[in-house]
Write a protein that holds these residues in place. Structure first.
Motif, PDB file in Angstrom:
ATOM      1  N   ASN A   1       8.203 113.762  27.793  1.00 42.99           N
ATOM      2  CA  ASN A   1       7.209 114.173  28.770  1.00 42.99           C
ATOM      3  C   ASN A   1       7.839 114.256  30.153  1.00 42.99           C
ATOM      4  N   PRO A   2       7.269 115.074  31.057  1.00 40.54           N
ATOM      5  CA  PRO A   2       7.863 115.218  32.387  1.00 40.54           C
ATOM      6  C   PRO A   2       7.765 113.929  33.204  1.00 40.54           C
ATOM      7  N   THR A   3       8.649 113.806  34.154  1.00 35.45           N
ATOM      8  CA  THR A   3       8.617 112.687  35.087  1.00 35.45           C
ATOM      9  C   THR A   3       7.815 113.067  36.319  1.00 35.45           C
ATOM     10  N   ALA A   4       7.521 112.068  37.149  1.00 31.44           N
ATOM     11  CA  ALA A   4       6.823 112.326  38.405  1.00 31.44           C
ATOM     12  C   ALA A   4       7.623 113.272  39.285  1.00 31.44           C
ATOM     13  N   ALA A   5       8.937 113.079  39.321  1.00 33.15           N
ATOM     14  CA  ALA A   5       9.787 113.931  40.160  1.00 33.15           C
ATOM     15  C   ALA A   5       9.745 115.377  39.686  1.00 33.15           C
ATOM     16  N   GLU A   6       9.717 115.593  38.379  1.00 31.23           N
ATOM     17  CA  GLU A   6       9.677 116.956  37.845  1.00 31.23           C
ATOM     18  C   GLU A   6       8.341 117.636  38.155  1.00 31.23           C
ATOM     19  N   ILE A   7       7.260 116.881  38.096  1.00 32.24           N
ATOM     20  CA  ILE A   7       5.960 117.465  38.450  1.00 32.24           C
ATOM     21  C   ILE A   7       5.914 117.773  39.940  1.00 32.24           C
ATOM     22  N   ALA A   8       6.402 116.876  40.764  1.00 33.63           N
ATOM     23  CA  ALA A   8       6.404 117.108  42.213  1.00 33.63           C
ATOM     24  C   ALA A   8       7.265 118.301  42.591  1.00 33.63           C
ATOM     25  N   ALA A   9       8.275 118.609  41.755  1.00 37.13           N
ATOM     26  CA  ALA A   9       9.216 119.693  42.069  1.00 37.13           C
ATOM     27  C   ALA A   9       8.758 121.052  41.544  1.00 37.13           C
ATOM     28  N   LEU A  10       7.604 121.128  40.863  1.00 35.96           N
ATOM     29  CA  LEU A  10       7.126 122.421  40.388  1.00 35.96           C
ATOM     30  C   LEU A  10       6.979 123.376  41.564  1.00 35.96           C
TER      31      LEU A  10
ATOM     32  N   GLY B   1      10.200 113.886  18.725  1.00 34.47           N
ATOM     33  CA  GLY B   1      10.519 112.696  17.945  1.00 34.47           C
ATOM     34  C   GLY B   1       9.508 111.588  18.100  1.00 34.47           C
ATOM     35  N   PHE B   2       8.249 111.932  18.414  1.00 31.42           N
ATOM     36  CA  PHE B   2       7.199 110.925  18.615  1.00 31.42           C
ATOM     37  C   PHE B   2       7.572 109.966  19.746  1.00 31.42           C
ATOM     38  N   VAL B   3       7.997 110.528  20.868  1.00 34.13           N
ATOM     39  CA  VAL B   3       8.470 109.702  21.980  1.00 34.13           C
ATOM     40  C   VAL B   3       7.366 109.529  23.025  1.00 34.13           C
ATOM     41  N   LEU B   4       7.380 108.371  23.661  1.00 37.32           N
ATOM     42  CA  LEU B   4       6.425 108.012  24.695  1.00 37.32           C
ATOM     43  C   LEU B   4       7.155 107.638  25.974  1.00 37.32           C
ATOM     44  N   PRO B   5       6.520 107.846  27.131  1.00 39.68           N
ATOM     45  CA  PRO B   5       7.080 107.293  28.366  1.00 39.68           C
ATOM     46  C   PRO B   5       6.805 105.799  28.423  1.00 39.68           C
ATOM     47  N   THR B   6       7.363 105.119  29.396  1.00 41.99           N
ATOM     48  CA  THR B   6       6.947 103.748  29.671  1.00 41.99           C
ATOM     49  C   THR B   6       5.623 103.792  30.423  1.00 41.99           C
ATOM     50  N   TRP B   7       4.958 102.651  30.533  1.00 38.18           N
ATOM     51  CA  TRP B   7       3.701 102.603  31.273  1.00 38.18           C
ATOM     52  C   TRP B   7       3.904 103.024  32.726  1.00 38.18           C
ATOM     53  N   ASP B   8       4.943 102.505  33.359  1.00 37.78           N
ATOM     54  CA  ASP B   8       5.181 102.847  34.765  1.00 37.78           C
ATOM     55  C   ASP B   8       5.456 104.336  34.932  1.00 37.78           C
TER      56      ASP B   8
ATOM     57  N   LEU C   1       4.301 106.699  33.016  1.00 38.07           N
ATOM     58  CA  LEU C   1       3.043 107.404  32.802  1.00 38.07           C
ATOM     59  C   LEU C   1       2.163 107.329  34.047  1.00 38.07           C
ATOM     60  N   VAL C   2       2.087 106.155  34.635  1.00 36.80           N
ATOM     61  CA  VAL C   2       1.305 106.018  35.869  1.00 36.80           C
ATOM     62  C   VAL C   2       1.851 106.942  36.948  1.00 36.80           C
ATOM     63  N   ASP C   3       3.163 106.919  37.125  1.00 35.06           N
ATOM     64  CA  ASP C   3       3.777 107.713  38.191  1.00 35.06           C
ATOM     65  C   ASP C   3       3.550 109.210  38.012  1.00 35.06           C
TER      66      ASP C   3
ATOM     67  N   LEU D   1       3.097 101.306  25.063  1.00 30.44           N
ATOM     68  CA  LEU D   1       2.667 101.373  26.459  1.00 30.44           C
ATOM     69  C   LEU D   1       2.219 100.017  26.983  1.00 30.44           C
ATOM     70  N   GLY D   2       1.866  99.110  26.090  1.00 30.15           N
ATOM     71  CA  GLY D   2       1.508  97.768  26.514  1.00 30.15           C
ATOM     72  C   GLY D   2       0.186  97.680  27.247  1.00 30.15           C
ATOM     73  N   ARG D   3      -0.728  98.597  26.980  1.00 32.50           N
ATOM     74  CA  ARG D   3      -2.033  98.614  27.620  1.00 32.50           C
ATOM     75  C   ARG D   3      -3.101  98.963  26.594  1.00 32.50           C
ATOM     76  N   THR D   4      -4.353  98.684  26.937  1.00 27.73           N
ATOM     77  CA  THR D   4      -5.460  99.015  26.038  1.00 27.73           C
ATOM     78  C   THR D   4      -5.764 100.508  26.100  1.00 27.73           C
ATOM     79  N   LEU D   5      -6.518 100.984  25.118  1.00 26.56           N
ATOM     80  CA  LEU D   5      -6.921 102.386  25.126  1.00 26.56           C
ATOM     81  C   LEU D   5      -7.665 102.759  26.412  1.00 26.56           C
ATOM     82  N   PRO D   6      -8.658 101.976  26.872  1.00 22.58           N
ATOM     83  CA  PRO D   6      -9.335 102.361  28.122  1.00 22.58           C
ATOM     84  C   PRO D   6      -8.398 102.397  29.333  1.00 22.58           C
ATOM     85  N   GLU D   7      -7.435 101.484  29.393  1.00 20.31           N
ATOM     86  CA  GLU D   7      -6.496 101.496  30.518  1.00 20.31           C
ATOM     87  C   GLU D   7      -5.648 102.766  30.501  1.00 20.31           C
ATOM     88  N   ILE D   8      -5.221 103.179  29.320  1.00 21.27           N
ATOM     89  CA  ILE D   8      -4.410 104.394  29.209  1.00 21.27           C
ATOM     90  C   ILE D   8      -5.244 105.616  29.548  1.00 21.27           C
ATOM     91  N   VAL D   9      -6.419 105.719  28.958  1.00 18.93           N
ATOM     92  CA  VAL D   9      -7.262 106.895  29.139  1.00 18.93           C
ATOM     93  C   VAL D   9      -7.740 107.021  30.579  1.00 18.93           C
TER      94      VAL D   9
END
Length: 364
Positions: free
Chosen positions: A128-137, A154-161, A163-165, A191-199
């Motif tokens: 998934n894109p990083t914060a820097a990549e989105i800011a650079a669009l 490959g079923f990859v996820l970002p870290t929680w931080d 994802l927040v960023d 991600l180490g968070r609950t479904l409501p926290e992620i959503v």
């Protein structure tokens, strides 16, 4: 010929005592038993909504922590409506997408063909894109789509931080955030968070009922009450407001009861399975450790040879290793997606290694 091979695979897998990757195919009778487990069969069905469909929508909204949830017959339809809502809210018809996203790879570009939207590549990296990549669009986008996890990377996820960023970065450029959360259910461990926290990080989220919950079909688009009203109107226009959908709804409710509580165990055990598979001669596993209960496995053989060896092993030893092999750009290697679920919890690392040795004997 292809249908004959498919039937052979289904028959072989159903006959296995032990299944490492995937779940045993169900008959129609077994599917009907799932419906009974999902609710009161003496109650009235839905009629263009209501009944078990409303029960499912309310339950999922509660699980995700959203104001509302709207049932859709397919995730493809749900995602088109989510992106169209983004256009209505922002006035921008461009959407930030990854080239490996489900919308690009598996939906026949419905967002452009049906809604006239235009993709802006968020990143070419296999994640998934990083914060820097989105800011650079270099042009405005109305929505930023994040696939959690990204299946075709490959079923990859970002870290929680991370994802927040990236969600903060999306809003800083005036974009909505949409989660393609077809497999969000199993992402909470990494991600180490609950479904409501992620959503809560997103403006809308789609979740599937058949990919991880073993439902018949169907999906939900969740978010605000305003978005839900829009979604119901456009679901109707897309032909998705069906007279009766109680089989899919009851099956989904059954899956929420039966499979959702087991997903954390699947994710944790996938790490044991991945370690054991990585120890096989020439094997490669990615990601390692897995981010969810699914990951990719490469073995140093041709796909056709692996497929036939797996079938032979299943028919003779009643052990199912893993199917769906594909040749790759890596010379001499084929790849498959491993799904640790159901009976796989019974497999120890030693069991995995022993099955790998038997498979190698078939191939040598």
């Amino acid at each position: 010929m292809a249908d004959d091979l498919k039937q052979r695979r289904l028959h072989a897998m159903r006959g296995c005592d032990r299944i490492l990757s995937g779940t045993r195919p169900k008959t129609i009778r077994e599917r009907l038993a799932d419906l009974e487990a999902g609710g009161d069969l003496d109650a009235m069905p839905d009629f263009y909504g209501g009944g078990p469909v409303t029960e499912l929508e309310e339950r999922v909204a509660g699980l995700l922590g959203t104001q509302a949830a709207v049932f859709f017959p397919t995730g493809t339809m749900a995602q088109q409506v989510a992106l169209r809502y983004g256009v209505e809210r922002t006035g921008v018809t461009a959407v930030a997408l990854h080239p490996l996203s489900h919308l690009e790879m598996h939906e026949r570009h419905a967002y452009s063909q049906l809604s006239g939207l235009r993709a802006v590549t968020s990143t070419h990296e296999p994640r998934n894109p990083t914060a820097a990549e989105i800011a650079a669009l270099d042009e405005p986008v109305g929505s930023v789509v994040l696939e959690l996890p990204m299946r075709d990377a490959g079923f990859v996820l970002p870290t929680w931080d991370e994802l927040v960023d990236v969600t903060v970065a999306a809003r800083s450029i005036g974009a909505r955030v949409h989660f393609d959360g077809a497999r969000l259910w199993e992402s909470v461990i990494h991600l180490g968070r609950t479904l409501p926290e992620i959503v809560a990080l997103a403006d809308s989220v789609y979740v599937s009922f058949y990919k991880s919950l073993d439902g018949i079909s169907g999906a939900v688009l969740a978010g605000s009450d305003e978005m839900a009203g829009f979604a119901r109107a456009w679901r109707h226009r897309h032909g998705g407001t069906i007279f009766q959908t109680f089989p899919a709804a009851l099956s989904a409710l059954s899956g929420l009861d039966r499979e959702l509580p087991r997903l954390p165990d699947y994710v944790r055990h996938a790490r044991t399975v991945a370690d054991a598979l990585a120890s096989l001669p020439g094997a490669r596993v990615f990601p390692h450790p897995p981010h969810t209960h699914q990951f990719r496995l490469w073995l140093p053989y041709a796909a056709d040879a692996l497929a036939e060896a797996v079938l032979t092993l299943a028919e003779r030893e009643r052990i199912w290793f893993a199917g769906g092999w594909q040749d790759t750009d890596v010379p001499g290697y084929a790849m498959t997606e491993v799904t640790v679920a159901g009976h796989a919890l019974e497999w120890t690392a030693e069991d995995v290694a022993a099955a790998g040795w038997l498979l190698a004997q078939e191939l040598d």
